[in-house]
Motif scaffolding. Structure first.
Motif, PDB file in Angstrom:
ATOM      1  N   GLU A 113       0.836  -1.213   0.000  1.00 13.92           N
ATOM      2  CA  GLU A 113       0.000   0.000   0.000  1.00 13.92           C
ATOM      3  C   GLU A 113       0.866   1.256   0.000  1.00 13.92           C
ATOM      4  O   GLU A 113       0.587   2.223  -0.717  1.00 13.92           O
ATOM      5  N   ASP A 114       1.947   1.242   0.805  1.00 15.06           N
ATOM      6  CA  ASP A 114       2.869   2.382   0.853  1.00 15.06           C
ATOM      7  C   ASP A 114       3.532   2.615  -0.504  1.00 15.06           C
ATOM      8  O   ASP A 114       3.706   3.762  -0.943  1.00 15.06           O
TER       9      ASP A 114
ATOM     10  N   THR B  55       1.062   4.202  -2.938  1.00 14.92           N
ATOM     11  CA  THR B  55       0.830   5.620  -2.620  1.00 14.92           C
ATOM     12  C   THR B  55       2.025   6.495  -2.995  1.00 14.92           C
ATOM     13  O   THR B  55       1.884   7.489  -3.711  1.00 14.92           O
ATOM     14  N   SER B  56       3.220   6.104  -2.507  1.00 14.45           N
ATOM     15  CA  SER B  56       4.409   6.946  -2.697  1.00 14.45           C
ATOM     16  C   SER B  56       4.869   6.977  -4.152  1.00 14.45           C
ATOM     17  O   SER B  56       5.187   8.046  -4.694  1.00 14.45           O
TER      18      SER B  56
END
Length: 208
Positions: free
Chosen positions: A188-189, A192-193
């Motif tokens: 998920e990170d 997003t990033s």
């Protein structure tokens, strides 16, 4: 007769105790997932990994084994920026990519080791790795190494966008198919990033 009833009572009690033990064991097994998920926020990474051992599946292993060489190549590309890039923004972006992805490589490696799975060897950019989503070919890497100034900036941004898109696709696969909560959190990170960095790089290229 009394002795017979006493024996029956003892047998029934033993059976009930055994059944209770089985129920407790089953509850413990089913609760592991939530415990691992909740523990990720409060425990140290090592403790969390230890507590959650065994809660992974083949998709988690594939994610870790694929993302390690993928991240390594991104860092290899970013390492070229300080001496070759013209744009200060490209140099800063390259530094941020290294800062984000190097710790993730260490975490992914620790997971594979705790699972007893093979960790991709350093520098082992085999043909299967190059077939991965967004991986640059040796020819593309050579082209980037030879470039400098504005030509480097453009090549770096275009290649890194493709590279990030591959990582986002791999992370989405992990979110859909994985079982290990910390790996799904990392996925998920990454989505997003790296999606944010793709937008930033397109802007630097004048594409939006």
């Amino acid at each position: 007769m009394t002795a017979h009833r006493s024996t029956l009572r003892r047998t029934a009690a033993a059976a009930a105790a055994a059944a209770a033990a089985l129920v407790l064991a089953a509850c413990g097994a089913s609760d592991n997932g939530s415990a691992g998920s909740d523990g990720g926020a409060s425990q140290s990474p090592a403790a969390s990994a230890s507590a959650s051992q065994g809660e992974h599946n083949a998709a988690d292993v594939a994610f870790a084994q694929g993302m390690i060489p993928h991240h390594r190549q991104a860092i290899e590309m970013a390492d070229l920026a300080p001496s070759r890039a013209q744009s200060a923004e490209v140099k800063k972006l390259a530094e941020e990519i290294k800062k984000a992805q190097d710790p993730e490589i260490k975490t992914l490696t620790s997971w594979l080791e705790s699972w007893g799975e093979e960790v991709p060897a350093e520098g082992a950019m085999d043909h299967s790795a190059h077939g991965m989503d967004g991986m640059m070919t040796p020819e593309q890497m050579e082209e980037l190494e030879k470039a400098s100034g504005k030509a480097f900036d453009t090549a770096f941004l275009e290649m890194m966008i493709e590279h990030h898109e591959g990582a986002v696709a791999m992370a989405k696969t992990e979110q859909a198919d994985g079982a290990y909560p910390p790996a799904k959190d990392m996925a998920e990170d990454i989505i997003t990033s790296q999606s944010a960095e793709i937008a930033q790089m397109n802007k630097l290229l004048g594409k939006n």
